[in-house]
Design a protein around this motif. Structure first.
Motif, PDB file in Angstrom:
ATOM      1  N   GLU A  91       0.833  -1.214   0.000  1.00 13.12           N
ATOM      2  CA  GLU A  91       0.000   0.000   0.000  1.00 13.12           C
ATOM      3  C   GLU A  91       0.858   1.251   0.000  1.00 13.12           C
ATOM      4  N   LEU A  92       1.909   1.225   0.790  1.00  9.15           N
ATOM      5  CA  LEU A  92       2.792   2.384   0.883  1.00  9.15           C
ATOM      6  C   LEU A  92       3.400   2.734  -0.470  1.00  9.15           C
ATOM      7  N   LEU A  93       3.811   1.708  -1.210  1.00 12.54           N
ATOM      8  CA  LEU A  93       4.498   1.940  -2.482  1.00 12.54           C
ATOM      9  C   LEU A  93       3.550   2.316  -3.617  1.00 12.54           C
ATOM     10  N   ARG A  94       2.265   2.261  -3.362  1.00  6.87           N
ATOM     11  CA  ARG A  94       1.294   2.703  -4.372  1.00  6.87           C
ATOM     12  C   ARG A  94       0.973   4.198  -4.250  1.00  6.87           C
ATOM     13  N   LEU A  95       1.556   4.854  -3.269  1.00  4.19           N
ATOM     14  CA  LEU A  95       1.217   6.252  -2.987  1.00  4.19           C
ATOM     15  C   LEU A  95       2.081   7.260  -3.739  1.00  4.19           C
ATOM     16  N   GLN A  96       3.065   6.800  -4.486  1.00  8.19           N
ATOM     17  CA  GLN A  96       3.943   7.707  -5.223  1.00  8.19           C
ATOM     18  C   GLN A  96       3.456   7.773  -6.671  1.00  8.19           C
ATOM     19  N   GLU A  97       2.877   8.899  -7.036  1.00 11.47           N
ATOM     20  CA  GLU A  97       2.277   9.042  -8.363  1.00 11.47           C
ATOM     21  C   GLU A  97       2.753  10.327  -9.035  1.00 11.47           C
ATOM     22  N   PRO A  98       3.902  10.293  -9.706  1.00 16.31           N
ATOM     23  CA  PRO A  98       4.352  11.481 -10.439  1.00 16.31           C
ATOM     24  C   PRO A  98       3.306  11.907 -11.463  1.00 16.31           C
ATOM     25  N   ARG A  99       3.185  13.219 -11.668  1.00 16.74           N
ATOM     26  CA  ARG A  99       2.187  13.757 -12.596  1.00 16.74           C
ATOM     27  C   ARG A  99       2.775  14.257 -13.907  1.00 16.74           C
ATOM     28  N   TYR A 100       4.085  14.414 -13.922  1.00 16.76           N
ATOM     29  CA  TYR A 100       4.727  14.915 -15.139  1.00 16.76           C
ATOM     30  C   TYR A 100       4.437  13.963 -16.301  1.00 16.76           C
ATOM     31  N   ALA A 101       3.934  14.518 -17.402  1.00 18.09           N
ATOM     32  CA  ALA A 101       3.538  13.691 -18.554  1.00 18.09           C
ATOM     33  C   ALA A 101       4.365  14.010 -19.790  1.00 18.09           C
ATOM     34  N   GLY A 102       5.457  14.750 -19.606  1.00 17.34           N
ATOM     35  CA  GLY A 102       6.310  15.100 -20.739  1.00 17.34           C
ATOM     36  C   GLY A 102       7.138  13.926 -21.216  1.00 17.34           C
ATOM     37  N   PRO A 103       7.952  14.150 -22.226  1.00 15.17           N
ATOM     38  CA  PRO A 103       8.715  13.061 -22.838  1.00 15.17           C
ATOM     39  C   PRO A 103       9.963  12.645 -22.071  1.00 15.17           C
ATOM     40  N   ALA A 104      10.424  13.471 -21.131  1.00 14.69           N
ATOM     41  CA  ALA A 104      11.697  13.202 -20.445  1.00 14.69           C
ATOM     42  C   ALA A 104      11.490  12.267 -19.253  1.00 14.69           C
ATOM     43  N   GLU A 105      11.921  11.037 -19.403  1.00 10.96           N
ATOM     44  CA  GLU A 105      11.798  10.073 -18.308  1.00 10.96           C
ATOM     45  C   GLU A 105      12.620  10.503 -17.102  1.00 10.96           C
ATOM     46  N   SER A 106      13.747  11.189 -17.337  1.00 11.37           N
ATOM     47  CA  SER A 106      14.586  11.639 -16.225  1.00 11.37           C
ATOM     48  C   SER A 106      13.848  12.650 -15.351  1.00 11.37           C
ATOM     49  N   VAL A 107      13.000  13.474 -15.947  1.00 13.66           N
ATOM     50  CA  VAL A 107      12.209  14.439 -15.174  1.00 13.66           C
ATOM     51  C   VAL A 107      11.164  13.709 -14.331  1.00 13.66           C
ATOM     52  N   ARG A 108      10.517  12.719 -14.919  1.00 16.33           N
ATOM     53  CA  ARG A 108       9.540  11.939 -14.166  1.00 16.33           C
ATOM     54  C   ARG A 108      10.216  11.235 -12.996  1.00 16.33           C
ATOM     55  N   SER A 109      11.408  10.716 -13.214  1.00 19.98           N
ATOM     56  CA  SER A 109      12.147  10.068 -12.138  1.00 19.98           C
ATOM     57  C   SER A 109      12.490  11.063 -11.034  1.00 19.98           C
ATOM     58  N   SER A 110      12.833  12.284 -11.415  1.00 16.81           N
ATOM     59  CA  SER A 110      13.147  13.309 -10.414  1.00 16.81           C
ATOM     60  C   SER A 110      11.901  13.721  -9.633  1.00 16.81           C
ATOM     61  N   GLU A 111      10.752  13.735 -10.292  1.00 16.49           N
ATOM     62  CA  GLU A 111       9.521  14.044  -9.569  1.00 16.49           C
ATOM     63  C   GLU A 111       9.205  12.937  -8.561  1.00 16.49           C
ATOM     64  N   LEU A 112       9.449  11.681  -8.958  1.00 18.30           N
ATOM     65  CA  LEU A 112       9.278  10.571  -8.024  1.00 18.30           C
ATOM     66  C   LEU A 112      10.181  10.762  -6.807  1.00 18.30           C
ATOM     67  N   PHE A 113      11.435  11.134  -7.035  1.00 20.50           N
ATOM     68  CA  PHE A 113      12.381  11.404  -5.955  1.00 20.50           C
ATOM     69  C   PHE A 113      11.844  12.500  -5.032  1.00 20.50           C
ATOM     70  N   PHE A 114      11.330  13.574  -5.613  1.00 19.46           N
ATOM     71  CA  PHE A 114      10.761  14.686  -4.859  1.00 19.46           C
ATOM     72  C   PHE A 114       9.607  14.211  -3.973  1.00 19.46           C
ATOM     73  N   ILE A 115       8.742  13.385  -4.530  1.00 17.83           N
ATOM     74  CA  ILE A 115       7.585  12.875  -3.789  1.00 17.83           C
ATOM     75  C   ILE A 115       8.027  11.966  -2.644  1.00 17.83           C
ATOM     76  N   VAL A 116       8.945  11.058  -2.927  1.00 16.76           N
ATOM     77  CA  VAL A 116       9.417  10.127  -1.905  1.00 16.76           C
ATOM     78  C   VAL A 116      10.027  10.870  -0.723  1.00 16.76           C
ATOM     79  N   VAL A 117      10.853  11.862  -0.997  1.00 11.45           N
ATOM     80  CA  VAL A 117      11.491  12.619   0.080  1.00 11.45           C
ATOM     81  C   VAL A 117      10.451  13.342   0.928  1.00 11.45           C
ATOM     82  N   HIS A 118       9.472  13.966   0.290  1.00 11.74           N
ATOM     83  CA  HIS A 118       8.469  14.710   1.054  1.00 11.74           C
ATOM     84  C   HIS A 118       7.497  13.803   1.799  1.00 11.74           C
ATOM     85  N   GLN A 119       7.143  12.679   1.212  1.00 13.98           N
ATOM     86  CA  GLN A 119       6.277  11.750   1.932  1.00 13.98           C
ATOM     87  C   GLN A 119       6.987  11.175   3.151  1.00 13.98           C
TER      88      GLN A 119
END
Length: 219
Positions: free
Chosen positions: A22-50
């Motif tokens: 359940e915990l690992l289902r709570l990280q949902e990046p919203r960036y929908a652009g073409p850069a996978e590296s940006v989406r990965s960075s948004e995931l990092f941002f979410i994980v740190v804040h959660q």
């Protein structure tokens, strides 16, 4: 013993106890652009804040317990001291959470920043509660009250806690300066200028600067 209602028969005891799926289902990046590296960075941002919010849950609990135990009976003082030491450790972890965000590329943050909308740590009820507890009229200040046995030790621990909070603020200010520069803050503040105007001078703490909600607020 019957299985707990949250247990998954396919998970390990460790996963079930901590509710990892359940915990690992709570990280949902919203960036929908073409850069996978940006989406990965948004995931990092979410994980740190959660994870920071999870630490705040324990920090609030321990601050309240320390205040209650110190004021209840002399026998509660050792428990209060132990909780305050843990609070200091938790605040230092929060500072490290800010520092680890130095590994978030600025251009990636700016790329997904619009996905935050008006989201800001100023909207965190737990952040607000921590600073309410540390305010001049907050529960933690009861530890300075005359008549509490062992008050000198408690006062010293509160001072150490407040200094740890100040270091956390300084780390946050440095991060926001790097990420935003002169841009407005995500939550509608003036960003760096707003934070700098509320930065506590050395030797002072949130307990000396008025009520919660008027001090530390994320950009």
């Amino acid at each position: 013993m019957p299985p707990h209602k949250h247990e998954n028969s396919s998970g390990t005891a460790y996963e079930n106890y901590l509710r990892i799926p359940e915990l690992l289902r709570l990280q949902e990046p919203r960036y929908a652009g073409p850069a996978e590296s940006v989406r990965s960075s948004e995931l990092f941002f979410i994980v740190v804040h959660q994870s920071a919010e999870l630490l705040l849950t324990q920090l609030v609990h321990d601050l309240r317990t320390a205040s209650r135990e110190a004021c209840r009976t002399p026998s509660g003082r050792p428990e209060a001291e132990q909780r305050l030491r843990r609070c200091i450790g938790l605040v230092r972890l929060q500072e490290h959470h800010v520092e680890v965000l130095e590994h978030l590329p600025r251009q990636h943050f700016l790329a997904f920043r619009e996905e935050l909308g008006a989201a800001s740590a100023s909207g965190s009820a737990q952040f607000a509660e921590v600073f309410a507890l540390l305010a001049a009229d907050g529960e933690v200040q009861k530890l300075h009250r005359p008549g509490i046995r062992g008050g000198a030790a408690l006062t010293s621990l509160v001072a150490e806690l407040e200094e740890a909070v100040r270091c956390w603020q300084l780390a946050h200010l440095a991060l926001v300066q790097r990420m935003l520069g002169d841009r407005a803050g995500t939550g509608g503040s003036s960003g760096v200028a707003w934070l700098r105007s509320r930065l506590l001078p050395a030797g002072r703490s949130p307990a000396r600067t008025g009520r919660a909600g008027q001090r530390t607020r994320s950009a």
